[in-house]
Design a protein around this motif. Structure first.
Motif, PDB file in Angstrom:
ATOM      1  N   THR A 206      16.641 -12.015 -11.773  1.00 35.24           N
ATOM      2  CA  THR A 206      17.021 -10.719 -11.229  1.00 35.24           C
ATOM      3  C   THR A 206      15.775 -10.093 -10.620  1.00 35.24           C
ATOM      4  O   THR A 206      14.746 -10.003 -11.284  1.00 35.24           O
TER       5      THR A 206
ATOM      6  N   ASN B  84      11.969  -2.001  -2.086  1.00 34.37           N
ATOM      7  CA  ASN B  84      13.369  -1.892  -2.519  1.00 34.37           C
ATOM      8  C   ASN B  84      14.112  -3.228  -2.494  1.00 34.37           C
ATOM      9  O   ASN B  84      15.215  -3.320  -1.979  1.00 34.37           O
TER      10      ASN B  84
ATOM     11  N   HIS C 138      20.164 -10.784  -7.159  1.00 36.50           N
ATOM     12  CA  HIS C 138      20.270 -11.686  -8.296  1.00 36.50           C
ATOM     13  C   HIS C 138      20.335 -13.118  -7.812  1.00 36.50           C
ATOM     14  O   HIS C 138      20.827 -13.378  -6.732  1.00 36.50           O
TER      15      HIS C 138
ATOM     16  N   ASP D 263      16.273  -5.882  -4.264  1.00 36.18           N
ATOM     17  CA  ASP D 263      17.192  -5.814  -5.384  1.00 36.18           C
ATOM     18  C   ASP D 263      18.236  -6.905  -5.216  1.00 36.18           C
ATOM     19  O   ASP D 263      19.136  -6.755  -4.406  1.00 36.18           O
TER      20      ASP D 263
ATOM     21  N   GLY E 216       8.609  -2.205  -9.799  1.00 34.54           N
ATOM     22  CA  GLY E 216       9.761  -3.023 -10.119  1.00 34.54           C
ATOM     23  C   GLY E 216       9.390  -4.221 -10.970  1.00 34.54           C
ATOM     24  O   GLY E 216       8.259  -4.346 -11.434  1.00 34.54           O
TER      25      GLY E 216
ATOM     26  N   GLN F  61      14.382  -6.694  -9.474  1.00 34.33           N
ATOM     27  CA  GLN F  61      14.798  -5.343  -9.770  1.00 34.33           C
ATOM     28  C   GLN F  61      13.939  -4.348  -9.001  1.00 34.33           C
ATOM     29  O   GLN F  61      12.776  -4.176  -9.323  1.00 34.33           O
ATOM     30  N   ASN F  62      14.525  -3.750  -8.001  1.00 31.13           N
ATOM     31  CA  ASN F  62      13.883  -2.656  -7.270  1.00 31.13           C
ATOM     32  C   ASN F  62      12.398  -2.904  -7.040  1.00 31.13           C
ATOM     33  O   ASN F  62      11.547  -2.108  -7.375  1.00 31.13           O
TER      34      ASN F  62
ATOM     35  N   THR G 117      12.147  -4.280   4.392  1.00 33.93           N
ATOM     36  CA  THR G 117      13.031  -4.424   3.235  1.00 33.93           C
ATOM     37  C   THR G 117      14.055  -5.508   3.539  1.00 33.93           C
ATOM     38  O   THR G 117      14.065  -6.069   4.626  1.00 33.93           O
TER      39      THR G 117
ATOM     40  N   THR H 117       8.805  -3.642  -5.182  1.00 34.11           N
ATOM     41  CA  THR H 117       7.993  -3.366  -4.003  1.00 34.11           C
ATOM     42  C   THR H 117       6.783  -4.270  -4.069  1.00 34.11           C
ATOM     43  O   THR H 117       6.132  -4.381  -5.104  1.00 34.11           O
TER      44      THR H 117
END
Lengths: 256, 382
Positions: free
Chosen positions: A9, A25, A29, A27, A62, A11-12, A223, A14
């Motif tokens: 995963t 950002n 899986h 994000d 993150g 997770q948010n 991003t 940077t």
């Protein structure tokens, strides 16, 4: 899908070098047994993202979770244990040049298992045979071609039967047939051993041939623009940038 | 590759089912880390019943398998192939069959495998002699090319970057001052001590100034600077050029039509040949300072007496001999460093070997050429 814990995963997250942000950002899986492609134009931070996933670089913000366990908030020993589940194929093989191919593959086996030297030799022969390098045990990396080095690097990455295999530009510098063979091998490893595979590439043929899922990183907006199956993205992504990328810049309106 | 909760050990049974068929039954966790059975039991069975021509498999209860199973089966396949036994893989799990097919898909390349080569002592001596003989023309070719490059430089035709030269001058000149000062100060000190012990017996302490002055200017200043620079800069040159070889940067220069001799070797040789005499003068002065401290501190010689004696003993010719030597040493160190760097192989280990070899070659050349200078100056009466 929602019931299983994702293998990885992001997770948010940077990523930055000092004050210079590369991607922010992030994000998404990666599910167990999936072949996940990280793609995007040159310089968008694909390889940097890979280096964050395998623990070489620390995210500015993150975290990365493996089977729900935090990687960057874990104790160093814990992190090392997680890292042992990875196999990484670096862009140009990254074989240790002072060792023969057999010694390269045998090093992790000698360090992390209690196999006898004879067993290690058998495993080494198997791994080299799997990548089509049977009989090249006693060659030094400088004595073989770039494509062979890459395959030997894969044999080393597979040495410990990792759960997760990371590939950094696996088909760069390979001829189409070798590149195809490598793709087949990746599929085979996933199907037979159940490994999860993360591939950084911008080789379209490979992306469509092996990718179950992918993330598209954009250098301009810094991003990710989309996550999804590459074929679906090519045909139905609302983002013209992604359709252009996945169709090699041919007119997006006329391609199906 | 899920791990089973109960670690069933891997077991293998072989049973003869028909006249010519052996059934191999596999069960348990065939995982490398848990240990897998040896092939010997089956080999024994096959050897005992020589008429077996066929092998089939049955999987009884195998919760997990990995490389352990594959290595076992691959060895078994190899054995069967050598003994003309056909193997029916249909009893194996699908994934195993596919991986085995992959492992045997590319046949071993003919002649690729190498036996460990054990050369006799005599053969080793012979091989290294031949290698040394073969490398001699390479050395002379390099020296010849370096000379031609200097010719082009003299004509103003050589292509190199001025900024590179300036950076190199700083790197091997100014930045070496600290270590050169330390070493030559200590050498001056040691010379003075040695001389003091001997000369005091004859009441001739004042000649310590002669010893240190002549010793530093004629020999030690140039030699010590040369050795320091060989270790410091010669090794760096070899490592830089060696890494450029590894990264194909040298090839890139060649294909652009820029001779690496001009672009890489020339500025390095120039830098050392320009900086070495300056460093040598510096070393001479600092060395004499070391001698002065011993003389005034230990031998009751005044500052003025020491300077006076030094001035009387050391002539411009002595300084000239030392300076000339230092220029030659600089050229030799640069040559050794660049030669080893350009000869470097294409691996990380080769870069290390090149750096080591550059230092060794540099120091050997310095000492050997100093011997030649000793004879020459004696003959010429300098």
């Amino acid at each position: 899908m929602a019931l299983t814990v994702p293998r990885i995963t992001i997770q948010n997250m940077t990523m930055a070098y000092g004050n210079f942000v590369i991607q922010r950002n992030l994000d998404f899986h990666i599910q167990p047994g999936e072949i996940f492609i990280i793609m995007g134009g040159s310089g968008c931070g694909k390889s940097t993202l890979l280096r964050h996933l395998i623990g070489l670089l620390r995210p500015a913000l993150g975290d990365v979770l493996y089977d729900g366990e935090s990687f960057w908030h874990a104790a160093p020993e814990e992190r090392e244990r997680l890292m042992r589940r990875f196999g990484v194929l670096y862009q140009s093989g990254a074989l240790w040049s002072s060792m023969t191919l057999a010694e390269n593959v045998a090093l992790p086996l000698g360090e992390y298992t209690d196999l006898s030297p004879r067993q290690i030799r058998n495993v080494v022969s198997l791994k080299l045979a799997l990548v089509g390098l049977a009989g090249f045990e006693d060659f030094y990396p400088s004595e073989i071609s770039g494509g062979m080095r890459k395959r030997a690097g894969l044999a080393r990455a597979m040495a410990l039967d990792p759960d997760i295999l990371f590939f950094d530009e696996p088909s760069a510098g390979l001829d189409p047939i070798s590149s195809r063979r490598l793709d087949d091998l990746i599929l085979e490893l996933r199907d037979s051993l159940g490994a999860t595979v993360v591939v950084v590439t911008h080789e379209l043929a490979s992306i469509f041939a092996i990718g179950d899922n992918c993330v598209f990183l954009d250098a301009e907006t810094k991003t990710m623009l989309a996550v999804g199956n590459p074929k679906t993205l090519r045909d139905a992504s609302p983002e013209p940038k992604i359709r252009t990328f996945l169709t090699r810049g041919e007119d997006v309106t006329t391609t199906a | 590759m899920d791990t089973a909760n109960t670690p069933l050990p891997a077991v293998v049974h072989a049973r003869q089912v028909t006249d010519d068929t052996l059934l191999v039954q596999l069960a348990g966790n065939w995982q490398l880390q848990r240990g897998v059975p040896e092939l010997t039991a089956i080999q024994q069975k096959l050897a005992d019943t020589s008429h077996i021509r066929r092998l089939t498999f049955e999987i009884l209860d195998m919760p997990a398998w990995d490389t352990g199973l594959l290595t076992f089966l691959l060895q078994l396949l190899d054995y069967c192939q050598h003994h003309q036994i056909t193997v029916d893989q249909s009893g194996l799990p699908e994934g195993v069959r596919r991986l085995l097919a992959l492992a045997t898909a590319v046949p071993e390349r003919e002649g690729a495998r190498r036996g460990a080569s054990h050369l006799s002592w005599l053969a080793q001596v012979g091989t290294s002699t031949l290698t040394a003989l073969r490398s001699a023309p390479e050395l002379f070719k390099f020296i010849g090319e370096a000379c031609l490059t200097f010719g082009r430089f003299a004509l103003g035709k050589a292509r190199y970057r001025r900024t590179d030269l300036v950076l190199l001058l700083q790197e091997c000149g100014a930045q070496a001052l600290g270590i050169v000062a330390l070493i030559s100060f200590l050498v001056g000190l040691i010379l003075a001590f040695m001389g003091a012990v001997q000369l005091r017996q004859f009441g001739a302490q004042i000649y310590v100034a002669d010893l240190v002055g002549l010793g530093m200017t004629r020999e030690m200043g140039a030699i010590m600077t040369g050795v320091i620079i060989a270790g410091r800069t010669g090794a760096a040159f070899a490592a830089q050029l060696g890494t450029m070889q590894v990264n194909e940067e040298v090839d890139a220069l060649i294909t652009m039509g820029i001779p690496p001799m001009e672009f890489l070797v020339l500025p390095r040789m120039l830098a050392l040949m320009l900086m070495m005499p300056l460093l040598c003068v510096f070393a001479d002065i600092v060395g004499m300072l070391g001698g002065l401290i011993v003389a005034t501190g230990l031998l009751d010689i005044t500052l003025l007496e020491y300077l006076n004696e030094t001035q009387r003993a050391v002539h411009l010719v002595d300084c000239g001999v030392g300076l000339f030597k230092s220029v030659v040493f600089g050229a030799l160190v640069a040559l050794a460093g660049c030669l080893r760097g350009m000869q470097c192989g294409r691996s990380a280990a080769a870069v290390g070997a090149a750096a080591t070899s550059a230092v060794v070659t540099g120091i050997v050349w310095i000492i050997a050429s100093d011997g030649v200078f000793a004879v020459l100056t004696e003959r010429l009466g300098l």
